[in-house]
Design an enzyme around this catalytic site. Structure first.
Site, PDB file in Angstrom:
ATOM      1  N   GLY A  40       0.798  -1.221   0.000  1.00  0.00           N
ATOM      2  CA  GLY A  40       0.000   0.000   0.000  1.00  0.00           C
ATOM      3  C   GLY A  40       0.830   1.270   0.000  1.00  0.00           C
ATOM      4  O   GLY A  40       2.044   1.244   0.196  1.00  0.00           O
ATOM      5  N   ARG A  72      -1.978  -8.997   0.655  1.00  0.00           N
ATOM      6  CA  ARG A  72      -2.733  -9.973  -0.136  1.00  0.00           C
ATOM      7  C   ARG A  72      -2.203 -10.076  -1.562  1.00  0.00           C
ATOM      8  O   ARG A  72      -2.373 -11.104  -2.213  1.00  0.00           O
ATOM      9  CB  ARG A  72      -4.217  -9.575  -0.162  1.00  0.00           C
ATOM     10  CG  ARG A  72      -4.895  -9.746   1.179  1.00  0.00           C
ATOM     11  CD  ARG A  72      -6.325  -9.254   1.154  1.00  0.00           C
ATOM     12  NE  ARG A  72      -6.402  -7.818   0.936  1.00  0.00           N
ATOM     13  CZ  ARG A  72      -7.437  -7.066   1.266  1.00  0.00           C
ATOM     14  NH1 ARG A  72      -8.482  -7.600   1.851  1.00  0.00           N
ATOM     15  NH2 ARG A  72      -7.433  -5.771   1.039  1.00  0.00           N
ATOM     16  N   TYR A 207       2.358  13.304  14.207  1.00  0.00           N
ATOM     17  CA  TYR A 207       2.633  14.657  14.694  1.00  0.00           C
ATOM     18  C   TYR A 207       3.493  14.641  15.951  1.00  0.00           C
ATOM     19  O   TYR A 207       4.280  15.556  16.186  1.00  0.00           O
ATOM     20  CB  TYR A 207       1.319  15.388  14.975  1.00  0.00           C
ATOM     21  CG  TYR A 207       1.009  16.465  13.960  1.00  0.00           C
ATOM     22  CD1 TYR A 207       1.007  16.168  12.601  1.00  0.00           C
ATOM     23  CD2 TYR A 207       0.733  17.760  14.347  1.00  0.00           C
ATOM     24  CE1 TYR A 207       0.743  17.136  11.665  1.00  0.00           C
ATOM     25  CE2 TYR A 207       0.464  18.745  13.412  1.00  0.00           C
ATOM     26  CZ  TYR A 207       0.469  18.430  12.071  1.00  0.00           C
ATOM     27  OH  TYR A 207       0.220  19.402  11.143  1.00  0.00           O
ATOM     28  N   LYS A 210       7.233  14.867  15.229  1.00  0.00           N
ATOM     29  CA  LYS A 210       7.829  16.034  14.582  1.00  0.00           C
ATOM     30  C   LYS A 210       8.812  16.731  15.522  1.00  0.00           C
ATOM     31  O   LYS A 210       8.572  16.840  16.720  1.00  0.00           O
ATOM     32  CB  LYS A 210       6.731  17.017  14.144  1.00  0.00           C
ATOM     33  CG  LYS A 210       5.921  16.532  12.945  1.00  0.00           C
ATOM     34  CD  LYS A 210       4.897  17.564  12.545  1.00  0.00           C
ATOM     35  CE  LYS A 210       4.166  17.161  11.280  1.00  0.00           C
ATOM     36  NZ  LYS A 210       5.029  17.200  10.080  1.00  0.00           N
ATOM     37  N   ASP A 263      -9.970  13.760  10.866  1.00  0.00           N
ATOM     38  CA  ASP A 263      -8.707  13.503  10.171  1.00  0.00           C
ATOM     39  C   ASP A 263      -7.540  14.287  10.760  1.00  0.00           C
ATOM     40  O   ASP A 263      -6.418  13.781  10.824  1.00  0.00           O
ATOM     41  CB  ASP A 263      -8.871  13.861   8.688  1.00  0.00           C
ATOM     42  CG  ASP A 263      -7.746  13.318   7.828  1.00  0.00           C
ATOM     43  OD1 ASP A 263      -7.314  12.176   8.065  1.00  0.00           O
ATOM     44  OD2 ASP A 263      -7.304  14.035   6.905  1.00  0.00           O
ATOM     45  N   HIS A 268      -4.199  15.133  15.600  1.00  0.00           N
ATOM     46  CA  HIS A 268      -2.958  15.909  15.470  1.00  0.00           C
ATOM     47  C   HIS A 268      -2.976  17.185  16.310  1.00  0.00           C
ATOM     48  O   HIS A 268      -2.089  17.415  17.137  1.00  0.00           O
ATOM     49  CB  HIS A 268      -2.718  16.283  14.009  1.00  0.00           C
ATOM     50  CG  HIS A 268      -2.505  15.120  13.096  1.00  0.00           C
ATOM     51  ND1 HIS A 268      -1.994  13.912  13.528  1.00  0.00           N
ATOM     52  CD2 HIS A 268      -2.718  14.967  11.768  1.00  0.00           C
ATOM     53  CE1 HIS A 268      -1.911  13.092  12.497  1.00  0.00           C
ATOM     54  NE2 HIS A 268      -2.338  13.707  11.428  1.00  0.00           N
ATOM     55  N   ASP A 421      14.652  34.715  16.630  1.00  0.00           N
ATOM     56  CA  ASP A 421      14.337  33.723  15.605  1.00  0.00           C
ATOM     57  C   ASP A 421      15.265  32.514  15.717  1.00  0.00           C
ATOM     58  O   ASP A 421      16.491  32.665  15.680  1.00  0.00           O
ATOM     59  CB  ASP A 421      14.496  34.384  14.231  1.00  0.00           C
ATOM     60  CG  ASP A 421      13.955  33.522  13.103  1.00  0.00           C
ATOM     61  OD1 ASP A 421      13.850  32.303  13.284  1.00  0.00           O
ATOM     62  OD2 ASP A 421      13.650  34.081  12.041  1.00  0.00           O
ATOM     63  N   TRP A 509       7.957  38.886   7.934  1.00  0.00           N
ATOM     64  CA  TRP A 509       9.120  38.205   8.503  1.00  0.00           C
ATOM     65  C   TRP A 509      10.222  38.101   7.463  1.00  0.00           C
ATOM     66  O   TRP A 509       9.996  37.694   6.320  1.00  0.00           O
ATOM     67  CB  TRP A 509       8.712  36.800   8.975  1.00  0.00           C
ATOM     68  CG  TRP A 509       9.872  35.984   9.460  1.00  0.00           C
ATOM     69  CD1 TRP A 509      10.630  36.206  10.562  1.00  0.00           C
ATOM     70  CD2 TRP A 509      10.415  34.808   8.842  1.00  0.00           C
ATOM     71  NE1 TRP A 509      11.617  35.247  10.692  1.00  0.00           N
ATOM     72  CE2 TRP A 509      11.506  34.376   9.647  1.00  0.00           C
ATOM     73  CE3 TRP A 509      10.099  34.085   7.698  1.00  0.00           C
ATOM     74  CZ2 TRP A 509      12.264  33.249   9.335  1.00  0.00           C
ATOM     75  CZ3 TRP A 509      10.856  32.960   7.381  1.00  0.00           C
ATOM     76  CH2 TRP A 509      11.931  32.561   8.201  1.00  0.00           C
TER      77      TRP A 509
END
Length: 514
Positions: A40, A72, A207, A210, A263, A268, A421, A509
């Site tokens: 799959g 299968r 998630y 991450k 979903d 998440h 940052d 930004w």
């Protein structure tokens, strides 16, 4: 019961629920990884590439590990290897590395609901274990179910009947979605729970693997600067956002069965909320962290109708609508939302009165996943700064920004927005950020369940959303049409304003130079 550290449970049973027997098991030695659903898309695009990257980095040793694909489809070992190869030959991957890895893969064909194929699978795994001269207690079997949840119970039963490890641990990894509502999730949990103990089950939500989601605990609890600020006295609102700039693209049939809330939001985004809002755990032990996440979920108040906006995308072409319902696999009168903005409120001392805005949508103007923590106005502000200047933004594409007000360079006393940052590409030169699946598969091998969903956590999550989902399913709540490529329904922006969120205007930004 320990899930790692040299301890495991070997089940000596005449029935599925007899008492387990505890024995010492090494966390090294022969390892068999079985990918069920090997032909799959999920297996080809995510599972096998993650295993390959672990192999390249030395976490999977060729003298210990063997990988088995099971599905299968009647194909040969080489057919499966050829199907996977193109997904591995990317980036800096060397062709010889790919070839070496593919030789570790063997394919077994069989059905998911009869014993024959699983008996053959067990025979192949046992031959590998014998070839590696596994001593008692030193072999490991990991089954990754890259399959629809509808077949989890029967596949788990076949594993239990035919493929259990005789001298080491057996672990099961299952993919989301874990049910469609509270009742179906509990039914699924009961069916699998009759076969395996909770420490053997790994409910994966990518998630949680991450990099910046994992960084949330360090950011919050390792920096004294944040400790006194992270509460209702200082934070005005929290927004957790997931945006995609494309529609269902051939997945309309699957998506229409679940919708954007099931979903994305219920799993998440809710997992991210837990890490933003949880109290400091006693330690970094997996169970201590998961205990605090459950407490947050159990403190969430029932969702109010006036704090929900649902949407479904359309596109106007030459005066005609083309959108979600035009997918051939989506019913003409589908009520499934492709967009949702929902406010959750946590009833506890830390977060009383702070709205947590969870927003997700498809076919929007941009692709983005981030967390925005917006602070309250400065009391007695003499510079007349906007409150939106004071925020932490965590973008899941690997950057953290703390926006702030600073003096505009020049002779006048005027303020401008700037930021502290942390951009990973600029800060960590030459460092490869691991894919979420790599991290979570390695955690499973090590028996670390910190980043996996526990059963009571799953139940608490469905408790929050099931009433809302049932009302959508029966058509009581309707999605608002929004144009493909837009920000979503205008009503969603109005909801944000009512929640106190202030959009930043006139600020751009500028990424730091490499």
């Amino acid at each position: 019961m320990g899930s790692g550290g040299g301890q495991w449970i070997v089940e000596k049973r005449s029935s599925f629920r007899s008492e387990p027997l505890e024995v010492n098991v090494s966390e090294t030695g022969c390892l068999s990884i079985v990918v069920l659903g090997a032909s799959g898309d999920l297996a080809k695009k995510k599972t096998f590439p993650a295993l390959f990257n672990l192999y390249r980095q030395g976490f999977l040793q060729s003298n210990e590990v063997h990988i088995f694909g099971y599905a299968r489809t009647k194909i040969s070992d080489d057919d499966l290897r050829n199907r996977i190869r193109s997904y591995l030959e990317k980036g800096s991957a060397k062709s010889e590395e790919v070839s070496e890895f593919l030789q570790l893969i063997k394919y077994v064909s069989g059905s998911y609901d009869t014993e024959g194929g699983f008996r053959m699978l067990d025979k192949e795994i046992s031959l590998h274990e014998e070839f590696r001269n596994s001593t008692e207690g030193s072999s490991r079997r990991l089954f990754y179910l890259a399959l629809p949840p509808s077949v989890y119970p029967v596949v788990c039963r076949m594993i239990k009947l035919c493929c259990m490890n005789k001298c080491g641990w057996t672990r099961i990894v299952v993919e989301k979605p874990f049910g469609k509502d509270l009742d179906s999730a509990e039914k699924l949990s009961n069916q699998i729970g009759e076969l395996f103990e909770e420490p053997q089950l790994y409910r994966i939500d990518h998630y949680l693997g991450k990099e910046l989601v994992q960084n949330l605990l360090v950011l919050r609890f390792a920096n004294r600067f944040f400790l006194p600020l992270w509460n209702r006295d200082n934070i005005d609102n929290v927004q957790i956002v997931f945006r995609e700039d494309f529609g269902t693209e051939g997945r309309g049939g699957y998506f229409d069965e679940y919708g954007i809330i099931r979903d994305i939001i219920q799993n998440h985004l809710l997992q991210v909320l837990c890490l933003v809002a949880m109290e400091k755990p006693v330690s970094l032990k997996p169970e201590h962290i998961r205990d605090e996440k459950v407490k947050v979920l159990q403190s969430v108040m029932p969702i109010k109708d006036e704090e929900v906006v649902l949407g479904q995308y359309n596109e106007v072409v030459l005066g005609q609508y083309h959108g979600y319902r035009d997918d051939s696999k989506v019913p003409d009168h589908s009520n499934t939302p492709t967009f949702a903005s929902i406010i959750l409120r946590i009833h506890n001392e830390r977060w009383e009165g702070v709205p947590f805005i969870l927003k997700a949508g498809k076919a929007l103007s941009s692709k983005k996943a981030d967390i925005r923590v917006q602070f309250k106005d400065v009391p007695g502000d003499i510079f007349n700064c906007m409150s939106s200047n004071h925020a932490i933004r965590i973008l899941l594409d690997h950057s953290i920004r703390k926006s702030m007000s600073v003096k505009q360079p020049g002779l006048e006393m005027s303020t401008v927005q700037s930021e502290l940052d942390l951009s990973y590409k600029q800060r960590y030169h030459g460092v490869t950020i691991p894919d979420a699946y790599e991290r979570l598969l390695l955690d499973t091998i090590h028996g670390d369940q910190q980043h996996f969903v526990r059963r009571d956590e799953l139940k608490a999550a469905w408790d929050i959303f099931t009433p809302l989902l049932h009302r959508i399913d029966i058509g009581e709540l309707k999605p608002i049409s929004y144009q493909q490529g837009s920000r979503g329904p205008a009503e969603a922006d109005e909801l944000l304003l009512r929640a106190g969120y202030i959009r930043t205007h006139g600020y751009r930004w500028i990424p730091p130079a490499l």
